[in-house]
Design an enzyme around this catalytic site. Structure first.
Site, PDB file in Angstrom:
ATOM      1  N   CYS A 182     -18.060 -13.060 -20.041  1.00 18.23           N
ATOM      2  CA  CYS A 182     -19.342 -13.160 -20.729  1.00 18.23           C
ATOM      3  C   CYS A 182     -19.246 -14.174 -21.883  1.00 18.23           C
ATOM      4  CB  CYS A 182     -19.732 -11.786 -21.270  1.00 18.23           C
ATOM      5  SG  CYS A 182     -21.482 -11.615 -21.624  1.00 18.23           S
ATOM      6  N   GLY A 187       0.796  -1.227   0.000  1.00 16.63           N
ATOM      7  CA  GLY A 187       0.000   0.000   0.000  1.00 16.63           C
ATOM      8  C   GLY A 187       0.821   1.265   0.000  1.00 16.63           C
ATOM      9  N   CYS A 189     -25.406 -13.129 -21.233  1.00  9.74           N
ATOM     10  CA  CYS A 189     -25.070 -14.443 -20.688  1.00  9.74           C
ATOM     11  C   CYS A 189     -25.884 -14.788 -19.441  1.00  9.74           C
ATOM     12  CB  CYS A 189     -23.579 -14.537 -20.382  1.00  9.74           C
ATOM     13  SG  CYS A 189     -23.085 -13.677 -18.888  1.00  9.74           S
ATOM     14  N   CYS A 202     -26.934 -10.050 -16.621  1.00  4.88           N
ATOM     15  CA  CYS A 202     -26.381  -9.727 -17.941  1.00  4.88           C
ATOM     16  C   CYS A 202     -27.381 -10.156 -19.020  1.00  4.88           C
ATOM     17  CB  CYS A 202     -25.061 -10.444 -18.142  1.00  4.88           C
ATOM     18  SG  CYS A 202     -24.394 -10.316 -19.812  1.00  4.88           S
ATOM     19  N   CYS A 230     -22.169  -7.817 -19.253  1.00  6.50           N
ATOM     20  CA  CYS A 230     -20.966  -7.962 -18.434  1.00  6.50           C
ATOM     21  C   CYS A 230     -19.894  -7.008 -18.949  1.00  6.50           C
ATOM     22  CB  CYS A 230     -20.404  -9.379 -18.545  1.00  6.50           C
ATOM     23  SG  CYS A 230     -21.429 -10.642 -17.813  1.00  6.50           S
TER      24      CYS A 230
END
Lengths: 303, 262
Positions: A282, A43, A254, A251, A276
């Site tokens: 997808c 970080g 899909c 979606c 997606c």
């Protein structure tokens, strides 16, 4: 040029114009040092001597440099932009490394060993032998609250992060909820507050993963990193807990209801569909026979 | 105003000197401030009073001298030599600093509630409802309506900004407040209300305060003790009324006689 190439690793390909992966070996070494330091201090933003790249700032120069320093000739490379493999940014960076490194490329998440991404984490869980490289526009999570770099560095070193919550407080007081939907600040290993790059907050829980995650900001000259399974906590209030949100729909291609969706406006009368944002996810779902509300129509049209 | 609990001073200043190159900022200042006491520092522009205040509040590092502060646990520590995290922690908990210009002490692009809540969040408050309730309570105490809690300070008048700055500083219950010309630039009726408010808060919370000003009326109202500075030196100290009614040093006499009588 010749000297530099002779110092570089042997490449079996017909490379004639560039050192492997464009950057010279000294530069890659400098970047690798920054990456290792970043991994050692999860970080923490490590300054590095960012190079001019043959693309404008804001187009992923940081990610490209990190990828260049990470790639080996045996790697398989994938690039996504907002989850998609076929957008301008993704296509040009993929071509860039095809030409300068001669590495194999793929659109399949599971086959890639190095994945460079802008604004998304792939839906498919990554493995420990994979590396995810993020393109970061502004690495400093405190930047819009405190314009002075001297001051923000001091705040990081002294762990003074009260200001980050002021931002979230402002969100709730103005919008009734934490309205920050992307670049949602996280605390890493209980120490550094980090900007996860502009990924949607839907992706924040995925930041704790098996793969190594590297973040490169070219213009701002910073590299930071998350080692595998590093503890990453999204900041929140006790009475307004963090929520990973996405569009409330499946979606349309899909039928997946667990993936992050793009809203696409289809015509002038306001018809819209949700798809997606991760194109590979997808496509592989549709290949496996999953069909969404408008997926069937699409297939008929294509046939 | 000296309170009984601990007999030692809250703040002891020992030989504080700050130089700007070869020029003197403030030289060899000594004084003690006891809990609940309000000390005024007066002097003309350039007399070193702001330099002194900044040295005491940790914004400037004095070249020589000690600033001994009695911490909450009773230990006395030199704030000049303590570590920076510790000093900054003091700056958000036990100390408060009210700037002359409210914009120096406020975040102008953050709502009033966020401004007041910042210190609470900086010391670990993580409950939105609690922070907001505290902010509203403090806005009320400085006479800002609850309906303004989500407005930004840019939409406030000068007097309101100054009151907001005071609320933002006092929300963590500091024990020592530094004020640099808190009424500077405000018109007299607004000044009067602000002084009234400050006097009430100081008495109610038992605050110790150091007020730098060139306005003798302000110290007459607020300060128990007075220190007069000239050319970086302290030329006279004493009880406020005593110094103002019977000035001994030539400069203090000049200062007191220069006040316009209306």
């Amino acid at each position: 040029m010749m000297d530099l190439r002779e110092n570089g690793p042997e490449t079996a390909t017909e490379m004639t114009d560039y050192n492997f992966a464009y950057l010279d070996e000294q530069t890659k070494r400098m970047i690798r040092r920054a990456i290792l330091k970043g991994l050692a201090i999860p970080g923490y933003q490590v300054p590095f001597a960012s190079r001019e790249m043959p693309m404008p700032y804001g187009w992923g120069t940081g990610g490209v440099q990190v990828s260049a320093a990470t790639l080996t000739p045996e790697d398989t490379f994938k690039v996504i932009d907002q989850g998609a493999d076929d957008t301008t940014n993704a296509v040009s960076i993929r071509k860039f490394f095809e030409r300068t490194a001669g590495v194999a490329t793929t659109e399949e998440t599971s086959k890639a060993s190095v994945i460079q991404t802008r604004h998304r984490i792939p839906e498919e869980p990554l493995r420990e032998d994979q590396i995810l490289v993020y393109q970061v526009p502004i690495p400093e999570p405190l930047r819009f609250l405190e314009p002075s770099e001297v001051e923000t560095r001091k705040m990081h070193s002294l762990e003074e992060y009260g200001l980050m919550h002021v931002k979230l407080y402002e969100d709730i007081s103005r919008h009734g909820a934490i309205a920050t939907a992307y670049a949602y600040p996280v605390k890493v290993e209980g120490r550094y507050v980090m900007d996860p790059s502009p990924i949607p907050k839907f992706d924040n829980p995925k930041l704790e993963m098996a793969a190594i995650q590297l973040f490169g900001a070219g213009r701002e000259q910073r590299i930071y990193a998350l080692p595998p399974w590093c503890r990453v906590v999204s900041l929140d209030f006790e009475d307004y807990p963090f929520e990973a949100s996405k569009a409330d729909a499946p979606c349309d291609l899909c039928g997946a209801d667990d993936s992050y969706l793009d809203e696409v406006i289809m015509d002038d009368s306001g018809t819209r569909m949700f798809v997606c944002s991760d194109t590979d996810y997808c496509a592989s779902r549709r290949a496996a026979g999953h069909v969404g509300a408008q997926g069937a129509i699409e297939q008929e049209g294509a046939a | 105003m000296i309170q009984g609990e601990t007999n030692g001073p809250l703040l002891s200043v020992r030989g504080v000197t700050h130089m700007y190159g070869k020029r003197i900022g403030c030289a060899d200042v000594h004084f003690d401030l006891y809990p609940g006491e309000v000390m005024g520092i007066v002097g003309e522009s350039g007399s070193g009073k702001s330099t002194l205040l900044n040295c005491l509040a940790g914004h400037l590092v004095p070249d020589r001298g000690e600033v001994l502060f009695e911490m909450r646990d009773g230990a006395v520590k030199d704030t000049v030599t303590m570590s920076e995290p510790e000093r900054r922690m003091l700056g958000r908990t036990d100390w408060a600093f009210v700037h002359q210009h409210a914009r120096d002490g406020l975040r102008m692009n953050v709502s009033a509630g966020g401004n007041v809540g910042e210190r609470l969040m900086a010391v670990g408050a993580r409950h939105y409802g609690g922070i907001r309730a505290e902010a509203v309570d403090w806005l009320d105490r400085v006479e800002i309506a609850e309906s303004r809690v989500d407005d930004r300070p840019t939409q406030f008048s000068g007097g309101m900004q100054q009151r907001l700055q005071i609320a933002r500083n006092l929300v963590t219950g500091p024990r020592l407040v530094f004020m640099d010309e808190p009424t500077g630039g405000l018109d007299v009726s607004v000044q009067a209300r602000l002084l009234d408010l400050l006097r009430g808060l100081v008495r109610e919370m038992g605050l110790s305060a150091i007020i730098v000003t060139h306005d003798l009326a302000v110290v007459r109202l607020l300060a128990d003790r007075l220190m007069v500075m000239k050319d970086g030196q302290v030329v006279e100290t004493g009880l406020t009324d005593q110094v103002l009614d019977d000035p001994q040093h030539a400069y203090t006499q000049l200062l007191v006689s220069s006040v316009l009588q209306v």
